[in-house]
Write a protein that holds these residues in place. Structure first.
Motif, mmCIF file in Angstrom:
data_model
loop_
_atom_site.group_PDB
_atom_site.id
_atom_site.type_symbol
_atom_site.label_atom_id
_atom_site.label_comp_id
_atom_site.label_asym_id
_atom_site.label_seq_id
_atom_site.Cartn_x
_atom_site.Cartn_y
_atom_site.Cartn_z
ATOM 1 N N ALA A 87 0.857 -1.179 0.000
ATOM 2 C CA ALA A 87 0.000 0.000 0.000
ATOM 3 C C ALA A 87 0.893 1.229 0.000
ATOM 4 C CB ALA A 87 -0.934 0.007 1.206
ATOM 5 N N HIS A 88 0.300 2.369 -0.339
ATOM 6 C CA HIS A 88 1.076 3.614 -0.381
ATOM 7 C C HIS A 88 1.714 3.900 0.961
ATOM 8 C CE1 HIS A 88 2.325 7.600 -1.581
ATOM 9 N NE2 HIS A 88 1.688 8.121 -0.534
ATOM 10 N N ASP A 89 1.001 3.588 2.027
ATOM 11 C CA ASP A 89 1.542 3.730 3.380
ATOM 12 C C ASP A 89 1.431 2.377 4.062
ATOM 13 O OD1 ASP A 89 2.099 4.239 6.066
ATOM 14 O OD2 ASP A 89 1.248 6.252 5.997
ATOM 15 N N GLY A 90 2.569 1.749 4.381
ATOM 16 C CA GLY A 90 2.568 0.423 4.970
ATOM 17 C C GLY A 90 1.938 0.355 6.336
ATOM 18 N N HIS A 91 1.666 1.524 6.973
ATOM 19 C CA HIS A 91 1.012 1.528 8.281
ATOM 20 C C HIS A 91 -0.499 1.378 8.156
ATOM 21 C CE1 HIS A 91 4.948 3.158 9.380
ATOM 22 N NE2 HIS A 91 4.669 2.861 10.622
ATOM 23 N N HIS A 92 -1.029 1.437 6.939
ATOM 24 C CA HIS A 92 -2.469 1.371 6.749
ATOM 25 C C HIS A 92 -2.937 -0.078 6.740
ATOM 26 C CE1 HIS A 92 -2.681 5.620 4.722
ATOM 27 N NE2 HIS A 92 -2.415 5.670 6.022
ATOM 28 N N LEU A 93 -4.094 -0.321 7.362
ATOM 29 C CA LEU A 93 -4.660 -1.666 7.450
ATOM 30 C C LEU A 93 -4.925 -2.251 6.062
ATOM 31 C CD1 LEU A 93 -5.688 -3.830 9.406
ATOM 32 C CD2 LEU A 93 -7.902 -2.670 9.421
ATOM 33 N N ALA A 94 -5.213 -1.391 5.083
ATOM 34 C CA ALA A 94 -5.512 -1.865 3.727
ATOM 35 C C ALA A 94 -4.334 -2.588 3.094
ATOM 36 C CB ALA A 94 -5.937 -0.694 2.844
ATOM 37 N N ALA A 95 -3.114 -2.422 3.659
ATOM 38 C CA ALA A 95 -1.954 -3.108 3.098
ATOM 39 C C ALA A 95 -1.986 -4.605 3.371
ATOM 40 C CB ALA A 95 -0.668 -2.505 3.668
ATOM 41 N N LEU A 96 -2.638 -5.014 4.456
ATOM 42 C CA LEU A 96 -2.531 -6.407 4.892
ATOM 43 C C LEU A 96 -3.144 -7.416 3.925
ATOM 44 C CD1 LEU A 96 -3.015 -6.066 8.755
ATOM 45 C CD2 LEU A 96 -0.901 -6.097 7.400
ATOM 46 N N PRO A 97 -4.366 -7.205 3.418
ATOM 47 C CA PRO A 97 -4.900 -8.230 2.507
ATOM 48 C C PRO A 97 -4.152 -8.318 1.187
ATOM 49 C CG PRO A 97 -6.395 -6.361 2.661
ATOM 50 C CD PRO A 97 -5.366 -6.165 3.718
ATOM 51 N N ARG A 98 -3.375 -7.302 0.846
ATOM 52 C CA ARG A 98 -2.633 -7.311 -0.410
ATOM 53 C C ARG A 98 -1.246 -7.919 -0.252
ATOM 54 N NH1 ARG A 98 -3.878 -0.921 -1.399
ATOM 55 N NH2 ARG A 98 -6.171 -1.074 -1.497
ATOM 56 N N ALA A 99 -0.787 -8.060 0.981
ATOM 57 C CA ALA A 99 0.591 -8.489 1.227
ATOM 58 C C ALA A 99 0.709 -10.005 1.209
ATOM 59 C CB ALA A 99 1.075 -7.945 2.566
ATOM 60 N N ASP A 100 1.799 -10.506 0.637
ATOM 61 C CA ASP A 100 2.125 -11.926 0.735
ATOM 62 C C ASP A 100 3.456 -12.152 1.437
ATOM 63 O OD1 ASP A 100 4.236 -11.692 -1.312
ATOM 64 O OD2 ASP A 100 2.607 -11.627 -2.762
ATOM 65 N N ALA A 101 4.090 -11.057 1.891
ATOM 66 C CA ALA A 101 5.362 -11.175 2.601
ATOM 67 C C ALA A 101 5.617 -9.894 3.381
ATOM 68 C CB ALA A 101 6.516 -11.436 1.622
ATOM 69 N N LEU A 102 6.560 -9.964 4.294
ATOM 70 C CA LEU A 102 7.050 -8.788 5.006
ATOM 71 C C LEU A 102 8.500 -8.567 4.596
ATOM 72 C CD1 LEU A 102 5.717 -9.471 8.634
ATOM 73 C CD2 LEU A 102 4.665 -8.035 6.875
#
Length: 428
Positions: A387-402
């Motif tokens: 996500a544009h800002d990794g602190h946003h909750l919306a980043a989580l469903p799009r992520a497959d790794a950290l």
């Protein structure tokens, strides 16, 4: 209780793992589906060979290859017996009574020759060493449900045995799986075939999760000034995905007595994970309870990471307690880095995280004095922030790794190699 001491992610992982150890070993029957997904507590070896006896790999006729012409010339032989799966092999001797020989004609020598009608999986009669498939004989095929009445059959020498020899798949005493391996349907199958009835496994961890905050409310509520309790749901889902049985307490108000009562209700679990209340605010109830004397082995730390700097560890009524921040992304990252390895150790699995490297397909900035833990998405060209800002909750469903970026990096450029931790259950 000492004040926060900055530490690295690796140091906090070590401190967390020091509080847990593999759970007790239980012998679990292969008939119980609960055994699936558990980790073996000990090496598992075969108690019996697979196959347990020489058996036919084809429907056809068991023969002694010495009875067949070396040049492949067809020969007609009598059918001596019939054997099917689940029945003992017939005792067919080298010699048979002369009265029975007459049916096959005078071409049969005194040293008796013959075949045994045999179906796939049936035991090979003693003294027989090959099977000729029925479609390569004068019979052509067997018809299900129709009695077989042929007294003789014509066949030629075969190059293949079509026999499954005892122990050629698994020999008695063979290692089937090692301690720490996961019980899979395939392991259940081979263990059962190799004479085992149960497997030694570590029992499934029980984890209690709760979130703190008087602003948290039940799902669907629209009360002014409140937010849905998404954290306890997320933590419960993460714990379940990690293979634990989960007790979800839900949201607990910012009151020390409420949190104490909630923790007491789950004092029979193997691990407690809470979110929120570990910062330096006046209403941070976890820090208040940690300072109250009931918990033991209290460790409040500032981990040099973003997000997720404030962390705490303790023991409540003998149960390890991991307290993570309340920000949803911080809680997600903290569970993945600290609680997940603890659960793996409790379950008897290797606790090290499966790190790998990947190329950055986009540029991003990093905090100057902390390890950055950024949700990323893996693409054909590498990883990009989810996500544009990794602190946003919306980043989580799009992520497959950290992505884990060391302090002092400042900037990740396109093409830079970064360390990534794949997220469990997410396919890139």
């Amino acid at each position: 209780m000492t004040g926060p001491t900055p530490r690295t992610i690796a140091e906090h992982v070590t401190a967390t793992l020091a509080r847990v150890r593999p759970l007790a070993t239980v012998e679990t029957s292969l008939t119980q589906l609960d055994v699936l997904g558990l980790a073996l507590a000990h090496d598992v070896v075969a108690a019996a060979p697979v196959p347990a006896f020489d058996n036919s790999a084809m429907d056809g006729y068991a023969v002694r290859r010495a009875d067949l012409p070396d040049d492949g010339t067809e020969v007609t032989l009598p059918v001596l017996a019939d054997v099917r799966p689940g029945h003992p092999s017939p005792a067919v001797g080298i010699e048979s009574p002369a009265a029975d020989r007459s049916a096959a004609g005078d071409s049969i020598p005194t040293a008796w020759r013959g075949v045994v009608r045999i179906m796939t999986g049936a035991p090979l009669p003693a003294g027989f060493d090959a099977v000729v498939p029925v479609e390569r004989t004068s019979t052509g095929r067997f018809v299900a449900g129709r009695p077989t009445t042929e007294r003789t059959v014509t066949l030629g020498r075969q190059l293949r045995e079509h026999v499954r020899r005892a122990g050629t798949d698994v020999a008695g005493g063979d290692l089937l799986a090692a301690a720490g391996d996961t019980v899979t349907p395939g392991l259940v199958a081979v263990a059962a075939a190799a004479g085992l009835t149960a497997l030694p496994v570590h029992r499934r961890p029980r984890v209690a999760v709760l979130s703190t905050g008087s602003e948290l409310t039940r799902l669907g509520s629209t009360a002014p000034g409140t937010v849905p309790d998404s954290n306890s749901l997320m933590l419960a889902a993460l714990a379940r995905q990690a293979g634990a049985d989960v007790v979800r307490v839900g949201a607990v108000p910012d009151a020390a007595d409420a949190l104490t009562a909630a923790l007491d209700r789950v004092a029979d679990v193997d691990l407690v994970v809470t979110s929120g209340g570990v910062s330096a605010g006046a209403g941070d109830v976890v820090r208040e309870v940690l300072a109250g004397g009931a918990p033991t082995d209290v460790d409040v730390s500032a981990v040099a990471m973003r997000p997720g700097r404030p962390q705490a560890l303790a023991t409540w009524r003998g149960v390890p307690w991991i307290a993570v921040p309340g920000n949803p992304v911080s809680a997600f990252v903290s569970f993945t880095l600290f609680a997940a390895p603890a659960l793996r150790r409790l379950a008897g699995r290797p606790d090290n995280a499966p790190l790998r490297t990947a190329r950055a397909a986009a540029a991003w900035t990093c905090p100057p004095r902390a390890e950055q833990v950024l949700p990323v998405t893996t693409g054909p060209d590498g990883v990009i922030p989810a996500a544009h800002d990794g602190h946003h909750l919306a980043a989580l469903p799009r992520a497959d790794a950290l992505a884990v970026v060391p302090p002092g990096t400042g900037q990740v450029a396109v093409g830079d190699e970064v360390t990534v931790l794949p997220l469990a259950g997410v396919q890139p």
